[in-house]
Enzyme design. Structure first.
Site, PDB file in Angstrom:
ATOM      1  N   PHE A  12       0.874  -1.015  -0.173  1.00  8.98           N
ATOM      2  CA  PHE A  12       0.031   0.467  -0.072  1.00  8.98           C
ATOM      3  C   PHE A  12       0.643   1.437  -0.300  1.00  8.98           C
ATOM      4  N   ASP A  34      10.206  -6.834  -3.676  1.00  8.42           N
ATOM      5  CA  ASP A  34       9.188  -7.185  -3.083  1.00  8.42           C
ATOM      6  C   ASP A  34       8.936  -8.786  -2.954  1.00  8.42           C
ATOM      7  N   ASP A  60      12.573 -11.516  -1.440  1.00  6.73           N
ATOM      8  CA  ASP A  60      12.709 -11.869   0.172  1.00  6.73           C
ATOM      9  C   ASP A  60      14.128 -11.120   0.494  1.00  6.73           C
ATOM     10  N   ALA A  84       7.395  -5.407   5.055  1.00  6.55           N
ATOM     11  CA  ALA A  84       6.349  -6.097   6.525  1.00  6.55           C
ATOM     12  C   ALA A  84       5.411  -6.373   6.864  1.00  6.55           C
ATOM     13  N   THR A 125       6.640   2.835  12.276  1.00  5.68           N
ATOM     14  CA  THR A 125       5.346   3.166  12.893  1.00  5.68           C
ATOM     15  C   THR A 125       5.103   4.105  14.571  1.00  5.68           C
ATOM     16  N   ASP A 126       3.824   4.226  14.570  1.00 10.96           N
ATOM     17  CA  ASP A 126       3.360   4.883  16.504  1.00 10.96           C
ATOM     18  C   ASP A 126       3.101   3.989  17.358  1.00 10.96           C
ATOM     19  N   GLU A 127       2.757   2.733  16.116  1.00 10.67           N
ATOM     20  CA  GLU A 127       2.991   1.952  16.733  1.00 10.67           C
ATOM     21  C   GLU A 127       3.947   1.111  18.668  1.00 10.67           C
ATOM     22  N   TYR A 149       3.183  -7.638  16.289  1.00 10.88           N
ATOM     23  CA  TYR A 149       3.553  -6.538  15.539  1.00 10.88           C
ATOM     24  C   TYR A 149       3.955  -5.197  15.809  1.00 10.88           C
ATOM     25  N   SER A 152       8.009  -6.110  16.820  1.00 15.84           N
ATOM     26  CA  SER A 152       8.547  -6.556  15.859  1.00 15.84           C
ATOM     27  C   SER A 152       9.166  -5.342  15.669  1.00 15.84           C
ATOM     28  N   LYS A 153       8.162  -4.259  15.378  1.00 12.86           N
ATOM     29  CA  LYS A 153       7.806  -2.756  14.286  1.00 12.86           C
ATOM     30  C   LYS A 153       9.592  -2.287  15.601  1.00 12.86           C
ATOM     31  N   ASP A 271     -13.774  -7.406  21.361  1.00 17.02           N
ATOM     32  CA  ASP A 271     -12.688  -6.722  20.917  1.00 17.02           C
ATOM     33  C   ASP A 271     -11.339  -7.459  20.483  1.00 17.02           C
ATOM     34  N   GLY A 274      -5.482  -7.377  24.163  1.00 13.99           N
ATOM     35  CA  GLY A 274      -4.049  -6.029  24.173  1.00 13.99           C
ATOM     36  C   GLY A 274      -4.580  -4.789  23.180  1.00 13.99           C
ATOM     37  N   HIS A 275      -5.485  -4.716  22.832  1.00 14.48           N
ATOM     38  CA  HIS A 275      -6.107  -3.103  22.100  1.00 14.48           C
ATOM     39  C   HIS A 275      -5.711  -1.792  22.466  1.00 14.48           C
TER      40      HIS A 275
HETATM   41  P1  NAD Z   1       1.722  -3.777   3.377  1.00 13.96           P
HETATM   42  O1  NAD Z   1       1.202  -4.635   4.002  1.00 13.96           O
HETATM   43  O2  NAD Z   1       0.339  -3.462   2.182  1.00 13.96           O
HETATM   44  O3  NAD Z   1       2.948  -4.295   2.068  1.00 13.96           O
HETATM   45  C1  NAD Z   1       3.959  -4.625   2.423  1.00 13.96           C
HETATM   46  C2  NAD Z   1       4.631  -5.205   1.835  1.00 13.96           C
HETATM   47  O4  NAD Z   1       6.361  -5.380   1.799  1.00 13.96           O
HETATM   48  C3  NAD Z   1       4.012  -6.120   0.510  1.00 13.96           C
HETATM   49  O5  NAD Z   1       3.677  -5.469  -0.612  1.00 13.96           O
HETATM   50  C4  NAD Z   1       4.664  -7.745   0.347  1.00 13.96           C
HETATM   51  O6  NAD Z   1       4.230  -8.480  -0.499  1.00 13.96           O
HETATM   52  C5  NAD Z   1       6.079  -7.068   0.801  1.00 13.96           C
HETATM   53  N1  NAD Z   1       6.736  -7.607   1.942  1.00 13.96           N
HETATM   54  C6  NAD Z   1       6.850  -8.773   2.966  1.00 13.96           C
HETATM   55  N2  NAD Z   1       7.397  -8.927   3.272  1.00 13.96           N
HETATM   56  C7  NAD Z   1       8.605  -9.232   3.172  1.00 13.96           C
HETATM   57  C8  NAD Z   1       9.706  -9.670   2.684  1.00 13.96           C
HETATM   58  N3  NAD Z   1       9.944 -10.606   3.522  1.00 13.96           N
HETATM   59  N4  NAD Z   1      10.526  -9.029   1.475  1.00 13.96           N
HETATM   60  C9  NAD Z   1       9.822  -8.509   1.113  1.00 13.96           C
HETATM   61  N5  NAD Z   1       9.000  -7.982   0.336  1.00 13.96           N
HETATM   62  C10 NAD Z   1       8.209  -7.775   2.035  1.00 13.96           C
HETATM   63  O7  NAD Z   1       1.905  -2.735   4.028  1.00 13.96           O
HETATM   64  P2  NAD Z   1       1.539  -0.852   4.179  1.00 13.96           P
HETATM   65  O8  NAD Z   1       0.292  -0.490   4.652  1.00 13.96           O
HETATM   66  O9  NAD Z   1       2.417  -0.296   2.762  1.00 13.96           O
HETATM   67  O10 NAD Z   1       2.884  -0.720   5.128  1.00 13.96           O
HETATM   68  C11 NAD Z   1       4.234  -0.503   4.401  1.00 13.96           C
HETATM   69  C12 NAD Z   1       5.312  -0.297   5.935  1.00 13.96           C
HETATM   70  O11 NAD Z   1       4.721   0.829   6.653  1.00 13.96           O
HETATM   71  C13 NAD Z   1       5.549  -1.789   6.779  1.00 13.96           C
HETATM   72  O12 NAD Z   1       7.047  -1.091   7.063  1.00 13.96           O
HETATM   73  C14 NAD Z   1       4.759  -0.621   8.090  1.00 13.96           C
HETATM   74  O13 NAD Z   1       5.372  -1.543   9.129  1.00 13.96           O
HETATM   75  C15 NAD Z   1       4.635   0.987   7.700  1.00 13.96           C
HETATM   76  N6  NAD Z   1       3.636   1.545   8.490  1.00 13.96           N
HETATM   77  C16 NAD Z   1       2.456   1.100   8.191  1.00 13.96           C
HETATM   78  C17 NAD Z   1       0.815   2.322   8.496  1.00 13.96           C
HETATM   79  C18 NAD Z   1       0.223   2.097   7.753  1.00 13.96           C
HETATM   80  O14 NAD Z   1      -1.111   2.896   8.381  1.00 13.96           O
HETATM   81  N7  NAD Z   1      -0.049   1.086   6.944  1.00 13.96           N
HETATM   82  C19 NAD Z   1       1.270   3.281   9.290  1.00 13.96           C
HETATM   83  C20 NAD Z   1       2.849   3.038   9.466  1.00 13.96           C
HETATM   84  C21 NAD Z   1       3.942   2.545   9.253  1.00 13.96           C
HETATM   85  P1  TYD Z   2      -6.532  -1.331  12.070  1.00 14.93           P
HETATM   86  O1  TYD Z   2      -6.247  -0.515  10.871  1.00 14.93           O
HETATM   87  O2  TYD Z   2      -6.159  -2.786  12.375  1.00 14.93           O
HETATM   88  O3  TYD Z   2      -4.645  -0.947  12.411  1.00 14.93           O
HETATM   89  P2  TYD Z   2      -4.122  -0.647  13.693  1.00 14.93           P
HETATM   90  O4  TYD Z   2      -2.890  -0.786  13.411  1.00 14.93           O
HETATM   91  O5  TYD Z   2      -4.418   0.543  14.039  1.00 14.93           O
HETATM   92  O6  TYD Z   2      -5.220  -1.424  14.959  1.00 14.93           O
HETATM   93  O7  TYD Z   2      -7.716  -1.048  13.241  1.00 14.93           O
HETATM   94  C1  TYD Z   2      -7.476   0.598  12.979  1.00 14.93           C
HETATM   95  C2  TYD Z   2      -8.835   0.677  14.389  1.00 14.93           C
HETATM   96  O8  TYD Z   2      -9.344   0.089  13.726  1.00 14.93           O
HETATM   97  C3  TYD Z   2      -8.256  -0.399  15.665  1.00 14.93           C
HETATM   98  O9  TYD Z   2      -8.260   0.476  16.656  1.00 14.93           O
HETATM   99  C4  TYD Z   2      -8.732  -1.813  15.578  1.00 14.93           C
HETATM  100  C5  TYD Z   2      -9.955  -0.744  14.549  1.00 14.93           C
HETATM  101  N1  TYD Z   2     -10.894  -2.073  14.072  1.00 14.93           N
HETATM  102  C6  TYD Z   2     -12.129  -2.703  13.817  1.00 14.93           C
HETATM  103  O10 TYD Z   2     -12.553  -1.645  14.922  1.00 14.93           O
HETATM  104  N2  TYD Z   2     -12.794  -3.847  13.721  1.00 14.93           N
HETATM  105  C7  TYD Z   2     -11.977  -4.543  12.632  1.00 14.93           C
HETATM  106  O11 TYD Z   2     -13.103  -5.081  11.931  1.00 14.93           O
HETATM  107  C8  TYD Z   2     -10.185  -3.837  12.749  1.00 14.93           C
HETATM  108  C9  TYD Z   2      -9.584  -4.710  11.621  1.00 14.93           C
HETATM  109  C10 TYD Z   2      -9.727  -3.144  13.256  1.00 14.93           C
END
Ligand code: NAD
Ligand code: TYD
Length: 335
Positions: A12, A34, A60, A84, A125-127, A149, A152-153, A271, A274-275
């Protein structure tokens, strides 16, 4: 900087970032590396596939030889790591791939950065800060991750710090809040709710729905990453978010309103264990570098909803096969 390896670039944020960098920097070459897991999708990169400054490598990040080959063959000088496993609920079901990719994979990339003298940027990530009951997280706050998750980050962030200090790797980290926008896999809450609502299916809201997230538009996040890559101080982390938190229940209601669907589609379900009830970022450090989010939450959500309405070709086929099995495991028993 000229030749950038965007690991995880078929996901994404990575695909949005690849497109953003190609537009923003007409002299850069972008090589997406990727593994194409369930979350990786070449449809996300379809519109840039023929760009002469773009290349794709299937690999990979845990495979050191393949990473080195890609670095050599494409004369890479910079790695931006987005590869990731990213979904908290999946990490609760089974954390194995999270440890492998998010921790060991980061180590492999850091070794490559050390060996070839590459600039390295980690999309974090902020997590990692954990549940923030009051106030907002600063970059210097303790990392207190609470899901596999997030742990690991956080481990990756610590490894990066050690490579900066010990091996002088030129690394920076951004810690982003939740992203929304085009090409987000429909397991994450916003695309899940939007696509379910389009199909008149229930929106499974965890717990009391009073959890808070800072939902930012993916291209604002990409701008923040680009800024830190070019103007950030090596060895430092930078929060990226809007600094405004939204309750999940309010987000769900707005999605339904935008699509003209009834609130009765909201279904309260068990829920998440650990939410984290709230994340909140202090984004002043990035502001000092000159960054401002370009979209309000309402604008970001509006554009996201519209994109899913207009792009059924992209998401409808994803909601089959592996997704159906995952959805059943995650939601069938969740009452
Ligand atoms: P995503 O799950 O959409 O995409 C992850 C991508 O990584 C995929 O294309 C997958 O094929 C690839 N991948 C997974 N394992 C791999 C491996 N071993 N080798 C090579 N490629 C691999 O994730 P995203 O939401 O686009 O997030 C991207 C990054 O941003 C992540 O590191 C995530 O922790 C971080 N992030 C995401 C968010 C969010 O809201 N989505 C917020 C903050 C940070
Ligand atoms: P999510 O998109 O999984 O991101 P995060 O990594 O921040 O948890 O979830 C965002 C918020 O939405 C989180 O508080 C959990 C909640 N949530 C639901 O209520 N229902 C759902 O089906 C999912 C996937 C998440």
């Amino acid at each position: 900087m000229q030749n950038i390896l965007v690991t995880g670039g078929a996901g994404f944020i990575g695909s949005n970032l690849a497109r953003f960098l190609l537009t923003q920097h007409p002299d850069y070459t972008i090589v997406v590396y990727d593994k194409l897991t369930y979350a990786g999708n070449l449809d996300n990169l379809r519109d840039i596939a023929k760009n002469p400054r773009y290349a794709f490598v299937h690999g990979d990040i845990c495979d050191a030889a393949a990473v080195e080959r890609a670095v050599r063959e494409h004369a890479i000088d910079t790695i931006i790591n987005l590869a990731a496993e990213t979904h908290v609920d999946r990490s609760i079901m089974d954390a194995d791939a999270f440890i492998r990719t998010d921790v060991y994979g980061t180590y492999v990339l850091l070794e490559a950065a050390k060996k070839f003298g590459l600039r390295y940027h980690q999309v974090g990530t902020d997590e990692v800060y954990g549940w923030v009951e009051e106030g907002s997280s600063k970059e210097t706050d303790a990392l207190l991750p609470r899901s596999p998750y997030a742990a690991s980050k956080a481990s990756a962030d610590l490894l990066i710090h050690s490579y900066v200090v010990t091996h002088q790797v030129q690394a920076t980290i951004t810690r982003g809040a939740n992203n929304i926008g085009p090409y987000q896999y429909p397991e994450k809450v916003v695309p899940l709710f939007v696509t379910n609502a389009i199909d008149n299916l229930p929106l499974p809201l965890y717990g009391d729905g009073r959890q808070q997230r800072d939902y930012q538009f993916v291209l604002d996040h990409c701008e923040g990453i680009d800024l830190v890559l070019h103007k950030g101080k090596v060895g430092e982390a930078y929060n990226v978010g809007t600094g405004r938190e939204i309750y999940n229940i309010d987000m769900a209601r707005m999605v339904l309103q935008m699509l003209g669907k009834p609130e009765s589609l909201i279904q309260y379900v068990a829920d998440r264990p650990g939410h984290d009830r709230r994340y909140s970022l202090d984004v002043n450090k990035l502001r000092v570098l000159g960054w401002e989010p370009g979209h309000t939450f309402e604008q970001a959500l509006e554009q996201t909803v519209q994109w899913y309405v207009d792009n059924e070709w992209w998401w409808r086929k994803l909601k089959s096969g592996e997704y159906v099995e995952y959805y059943r495991k995650q939601y069938a028993e969740r009452k």
